[in-house]
Design a protein around this motif. Structure first.
Motif, short mmCIF file in Angstrom:
data_model
loop_
_atom_site.label_atom_id
_atom_site.label_comp_id
_atom_site.label_asym_id
_atom_site.label_seq_id
_atom_site.Cartn_x
_atom_site.Cartn_y
_atom_site.Cartn_z
N LYS A 36 -8.79 4.77 -1.27
CA LYS A 36 -8.89 3.33 -0.99
C LYS A 36 -7.67 2.87 -0.18
O LYS A 36 -7.79 2.13 0.81
CB LYS A 36 -8.98 2.55 -2.30
N ASN A 37 -6.48 3.30 -0.60
CA ASN A 37 -5.25 2.90 0.08
C ASN A 37 -5.19 3.42 1.52
O ASN A 37 -4.79 2.71 2.43
CB ASN A 37 -4.03 3.41 -0.69
N LYS A 96 -9.30 7.97 -6.49
CA LYS A 96 -9.96 6.79 -5.93
C LYS A 96 -8.95 5.86 -5.25
O LYS A 96 -9.21 5.31 -4.18
CB LYS A 96 -10.70 6.03 -7.04
N LYS A 97 -7.79 5.70 -5.90
CA LYS A 97 -6.75 4.83 -5.34
C LYS A 97 -6.25 5.35 -4.01
O LYS A 97 -6.03 4.59 -3.06
CB LYS A 97 -5.58 4.71 -6.32
N GLN A 102 -8.36 8.29 -11.56
CA GLN A 102 -8.04 6.98 -10.99
C GLN A 102 -7.23 7.14 -9.70
O GLN A 102 -7.45 6.43 -8.74
CB GLN A 102 -7.26 6.15 -12.00
N ASP A 103 -6.31 8.09 -9.69
CA ASP A 103 -5.46 8.29 -8.53
C ASP A 103 -6.25 8.74 -7.32
O ASP A 103 -5.97 8.32 -6.20
CB ASP A 103 -4.36 9.32 -8.84
N GLU A 112 2.28 1.69 -3.47
CA GLU A 112 1.27 2.23 -4.38
C GLU A 112 1.12 3.73 -4.21
O GLU A 112 0.98 4.47 -5.20
CB GLU A 112 -0.08 1.54 -4.14
N LEU A 155 0.84 -1.20 0.00
CA LEU A 155 0.00 0.00 0.00
C LEU A 155 0.87 1.26 0.00
O LEU A 155 0.57 2.24 -0.69
CB LEU A 155 -0.93 0.00 1.22
N ILE A 208 1.81 6.48 -7.09
CA ILE A 208 0.83 7.50 -7.47
C ILE A 208 1.50 8.88 -7.45
O ILE A 208 1.27 9.70 -8.34
CB ILE A 208 -0.38 7.49 -6.51
#
Length: 267
Positions: free
Chosen positions: A138-139, A134-135, A131-132, A53, A50, A57
C-alpha cells in the motif's frame, strides 16, 4: 497542464511576435512552478509519513524476528527445565510420601508455559508479517502515485525552461531590463530561466519510481507464494532492504523539498 507541443503549435498558428511568444511561454512556466510548490505543500508531509511507516515496518520486522528467536530459546529452555523437574518429582515421590509430586505439577506447568511462549511468539510473528506485507504494498503504491505527479510537473518545468532558452538568454535578459514582460508571472518565468537555478533536474523522481518498481517486484522473493508470511529466515534481510529503500527515498524527498525552496524564491 497543457503539453508544451500544443502551446508552441498554437502560438505558431497565431503568428505572434517573438516577445509575445516568450511572455506566454513564461506564464505557462510560472503556473507549472506554482503547481509544483502546491503539490509539495499538499503531499510533502504525506511522503514523509509513508517513508516513516516503511522504516517502522523494518524495525518491526527486526523486533519480531529477534523476539521470535528469543522466545524459541526461552521456551525451549523452560520446557527442558520443566521436564527435569517433573521427572525428579516422580522419582522422589516414593521416598517423600508423595510430597515431591508438587514438584511434578510445577515442572509440568513450566514446560507448558515454555510451549505457550514459543507458540504465542509464532502467532504474533505471523500476524505482524501479514499486516506488514499489505502495508508495504500500500505504501509503495501511494508513494509512487504522488511521486509521479511531481515527476510530471518537474518534466514540464524543465521543458519550459529549455524552450525559453532557445530564444536566447540575451534576448530574455533584455526583455527583463526593458520591462517588456506582460505580467508578474511571465517575469518570474523568465527570471528563473535565465538564473543559476534553471538547471533543475527531475532525475531524483525518476530514480525513486524505478526503486519503488524494483522493490515491489522483489517482494515475491521474501514472501511466500500466497503472500501471507515472510519466508523463514528472511525477516531481517527484508528489514535491511526496506531500511535502505526508506533512506534512499528520504534523500529523494530532500531534493524535491530543496527544489521547492528554490522555486519559492521566484514566485
Amino acid at each position: 497542464m497543457t503539453p508544451w507541443s500544443k502551446v508552441s503549435g498554437d502560438l505558431q498558428l497565431k503568428g505572434l511576435s517573438e516577445p509575445k511568444v516568450i511572455n506566454i511561454k513564461a506564464e505557462h512556466l510560472c503556473k507549472a512552478i506554482q503547481e509544483y510548490i502546491q503539490l509539495m505543500l499538499a503531499h510533502g508531509g504525506e511522503l514523509k509519513n509513508l517513508i516513516s511507516e516503511l522504516l517502522c515496518i523494518a524495525n518491526n520486522l527486526d523486533k519480531v524476528s529477534k523476539g521470535t528467536k528469543i522466545a524459541g530459546i526461552t521456551g525451549g529452555a523452560s520446557s527442558v527445565v520443566g521436564g527435569v523437574a517433573a521427572a525428579a518429582g516422580v522419582i522422589l515421590a516414593p521416598f517423600t510420601a508423595g510430597a515431591s509430586l508438587a514438584i511434578t505439577v510445577v515442572g509440568a506447568g513450566v514446560a507448558a508455559a515454555g510451549s505457550v511462549t514459543g507458540a504465542s511468539a509464532a502467532i504474533v510473528n505471523k500476524a505482524n508479517l501479514n499486516q506488514d506485507n499489505k502495508k508495504i504494498k500500500k505504501n509503495l503504491q501511494e508513494f509512487k502515485d504522488v511521486y509521479e505527479k511531481l515527476q510530471s510537473c518537474l518534466k514540464f518545468i524543465n521543458e519550459g525552461i529549455d524552450l525559453l532558452k532557445h530564444h536566447g538568454v540575451s534576448l530574455l535578459k533584455d526583455m527583463m531590463d526593458e520591462n517588456m514582460m506582460d505580467s508578474e508571472k511571465a517575469a518570474s518565468g523568465v527570471e528563473l530561466a535565465v538564473g543559476e537555478a534553471s538547471a533543475i533536474s527531475s532525475q531524483s523522481s525518476i530514480s525513486a519510481s524505478g526503486m519503488l518498481d524494483g522493490f515491489a517486484i522483489g517482494m515475491d522473493y521474501y514472501f511466500t507464494k500466497d503472500g501471507k508470511k515472510v519466508k523463514k529466515g528472511l525477516e531481517s534481510k527484508l528489514a535491511k532492504k526496506l531500511r535502505t529503500l526508506g533512506e534512499d527515498l528520504e534523500l529523494g524527498l530532500k531534493e524535491l523539498n530543496d527544489t521547492k525552496d528554490v522555486f519559492s524564491q521566484y514566485v
